[in-house]
Design a protein around this motif. Sequence first.
Motif, PDB file in Angstrom:
ATOM      1  N   MET A   1      39.241 -45.368 -22.416  1.00 50.07           N
ATOM      2  CA  MET A   1      39.681 -44.012 -22.146  1.00 50.07           C
ATOM      3  C   MET A   1      39.610 -43.157 -23.420  1.00 50.07           C
ATOM      4  SD  MET A   1      43.176 -42.800 -20.412  1.00 50.07           S
ATOM      5  CE  MET A   1      43.614 -41.121 -20.303  1.00 50.07           C
ATOM      6  N   ILE A   2      40.003 -43.711 -24.543  1.00 50.79           N
ATOM      7  CA  ILE A   2      39.954 -42.964 -25.803  1.00 50.79           C
ATOM      8  C   ILE A   2      38.510 -42.593 -26.142  1.00 50.79           C
ATOM      9  CG2 ILE A   2      40.430 -43.087 -28.286  1.00 50.79           C
ATOM     10  CD1 ILE A   2      42.950 -42.927 -26.644  1.00 50.79           C
ATOM     11  N   LEU A   3      37.603 -43.527 -25.920  1.00 47.93           N
ATOM     12  CA  LEU A   3      36.194 -43.259 -26.181  1.00 47.93           C
ATOM     13  C   LEU A   3      35.690 -42.125 -25.296  1.00 47.93           C
ATOM     14  CD1 LEU A   3      33.481 -43.942 -27.500  1.00 47.93           C
ATOM     15  CD2 LEU A   3      33.128 -45.602 -25.670  1.00 47.93           C
ATOM     16  N   HIS A   4      36.092 -42.126 -24.037  1.00 47.39           N
ATOM     17  CA  HIS A   4      35.635 -41.093 -23.111  1.00 47.39           C
ATOM     18  C   HIS A   4      36.208 -39.728 -23.484  1.00 47.39           C
ATOM     19  CE1 HIS A   4      35.235 -44.694 -20.237  1.00 47.39           C
ATOM     20  NE2 HIS A   4      34.123 -44.525 -20.922  1.00 47.39           N
ATOM     21  N   LEU A   5      37.480 -39.706 -23.899  1.00 52.15           N
ATOM     22  CA  LEU A   5      38.054 -38.448 -24.381  1.00 52.15           C
ATOM     23  C   LEU A   5      37.316 -37.959 -25.624  1.00 52.15           C
ATOM     24  CD1 LEU A   5      41.891 -38.997 -23.964  1.00 52.15           C
ATOM     25  CD2 LEU A   5      40.481 -37.297 -22.806  1.00 52.15           C
ATOM     26  N   ALA A   6      36.956 -38.899 -26.489  1.00 49.41           N
ATOM     27  CA  ALA A   6      36.211 -38.530 -27.696  1.00 49.41           C
ATOM     28  C   ALA A   6      34.845 -37.956 -27.335  1.00 49.41           C
ATOM     29  CB  ALA A   6      36.056 -39.744 -28.608  1.00 49.41           C
TER      30      ALA A   6
ATOM     31  N   ARG B   1      24.797 -43.310 -15.588  1.00 47.41           N
ATOM     32  CA  ARG B   1      25.851 -44.288 -15.903  1.00 47.41           C
ATOM     33  C   ARG B   1      26.947 -43.654 -16.747  1.00 47.41           C
ATOM     34  NH1 ARG B   1      22.950 -48.782 -19.024  1.00 47.41           N
ATOM     35  NH2 ARG B   1      22.305 -46.845 -19.970  1.00 47.41           N
ATOM     36  N   ALA B   2      26.578 -42.701 -17.598  1.00 48.34           N
ATOM     37  CA  ALA B   2      27.574 -42.030 -18.442  1.00 48.34           C
ATOM     38  C   ALA B   2      28.553 -41.236 -17.581  1.00 48.34           C
ATOM     39  CB  ALA B   2      26.886 -41.112 -19.448  1.00 48.34           C
ATOM     40  N   ALA B   3      28.049 -40.594 -16.549  1.00 50.19           N
ATOM     41  CA  ALA B   3      28.920 -39.827 -15.655  1.00 50.19           C
ATOM     42  C   ALA B   3      29.898 -40.754 -14.944  1.00 50.19           C
ATOM     43  CB  ALA B   3      28.085 -39.055 -14.638  1.00 50.19           C
ATOM     44  N   GLU B   4      29.414 -41.897 -14.493  1.00 50.29           N
ATOM     45  CA  GLU B   4      30.291 -42.844 -13.796  1.00 50.29           C
ATOM     46  C   GLU B   4      31.322 -43.429 -14.751  1.00 50.29           C
ATOM     47  OE1 GLU B   4      30.652 -43.351 -10.582  1.00 50.29           O
ATOM     48  OE2 GLU B   4      29.163 -41.757 -10.374  1.00 50.29           O
ATOM     49  N   ALA B   5      30.959 -43.631 -16.001  1.00 51.57           N
ATOM     50  CA  ALA B   5      31.891 -44.196 -16.974  1.00 51.57           C
ATOM     51  C   ALA B   5      32.990 -43.200 -17.329  1.00 51.57           C
ATOM     52  CB  ALA B   5      31.139 -44.622 -18.231  1.00 51.57           C
ATOM     53  N   ILE B   6      32.643 -41.935 -17.422  1.00 51.71           N
ATOM     54  CA  ILE B   6      33.602 -40.915 -17.848  1.00 51.71           C
ATOM     55  C   ILE B   6      34.408 -40.366 -16.671  1.00 51.71           C
ATOM     56  CG2 ILE B   6      33.742 -38.587 -18.880  1.00 51.71           C
ATOM     57  CD1 ILE B   6      31.543 -39.413 -20.757  1.00 51.71           C
ATOM     58  N   ARG B   7      33.956 -40.604 -15.449  1.00 54.19           N
ATOM     59  CA  ARG B   7      34.617 -40.057 -14.257  1.00 54.19           C
ATOM     60  C   ARG B   7      36.122 -40.334 -14.209  1.00 54.19           C
ATOM     61  NH1 ARG B   7      32.534 -38.445  -9.398  1.00 54.19           N
ATOM     62  NH2 ARG B   7      30.556 -39.435  -9.898  1.00 54.19           N
TER      63      ARG B   7
ATOM     64  N   GLY C   1      41.496 -38.002 -14.433  1.00 54.59           N
ATOM     65  CA  GLY C   1      42.857 -38.019 -14.969  1.00 54.59           C
ATOM     66  C   GLY C   1      43.217 -36.706 -15.637  1.00 54.59           C
ATOM     67  N   LEU C   2      42.279 -36.144 -16.390  1.00 56.24           N
ATOM     68  CA  LEU C   2      42.516 -34.833 -17.010  1.00 56.24           C
ATOM     69  C   LEU C   2      42.703 -33.753 -15.950  1.00 56.24           C
ATOM     70  CD1 LEU C   2      39.956 -34.780 -19.952  1.00 56.24           C
ATOM     71  CD2 LEU C   2      42.435 -34.732 -20.135  1.00 56.24           C
ATOM     72  N   LEU C   3      41.871 -33.776 -14.933  1.00 59.73           N
ATOM     73  CA  LEU C   3      41.965 -32.770 -13.875  1.00 59.73           C
ATOM     74  C   LEU C   3      43.256 -32.897 -13.085  1.00 59.73           C
ATOM     75  CD1 LEU C   3      38.297 -32.698 -12.578  1.00 59.73           C
ATOM     76  CD2 LEU C   3      39.479 -30.954 -13.905  1.00 59.73           C
TER      77      LEU C   3
END
Length: 118
Positions: A1-6, A45-51, A56-58
Motif C-alpha cells: 500500500m505504501i508503494l502504491h501511495l508513493a 497490471r499496474a492499474a490492477e495493483a494500485i486499484r 481506499g483513498l476514494l
Amino acid sequence: MILHLAVILGFQLLGELAVRGLGLAIPGPVVGMALLLTLFLLIPRAAEAIRPTAQGLLAHLSLLFVPAGVGVVGHLDTLGSAGLPVLIAIVFSTVLTIAVAALVFVGVARLAGGAADE
C-alpha cells in the motif's frame, strides 16, 4: 500500500514538475493523473495493483474536504463581506457546468449514434 501511495504521489509530483518546467496553464495534478492513466493503459497490471489503494483513498475522500471547511470557517468575515459575489459565482458556474455537461452528452450520443437526437 505504501508503494502504491508513493506511485500516486510520484505521478502528482511529475505533473507538478512538468507544469512548472514547461509553464503550462494546467494544474499539475491533472497532468500527473494523465501520466498515470497513460501508465495504466500501457501496463494494465499496474492499474490492477494500485486499484485497492485508490479505492481506499476514494472511500475516505470526504476527509479531504475538512481543510476546506476549516478554511471557510476561518474566513467567515471575508465571506460575509463578499458573500453575494461568491454566491453569484457559485450559482453561475454550477448552471454553466450543467449546461456544458448536457451539451457534451448530447454531442457524444449523436456521435455514438444514440437516440438523443430524436
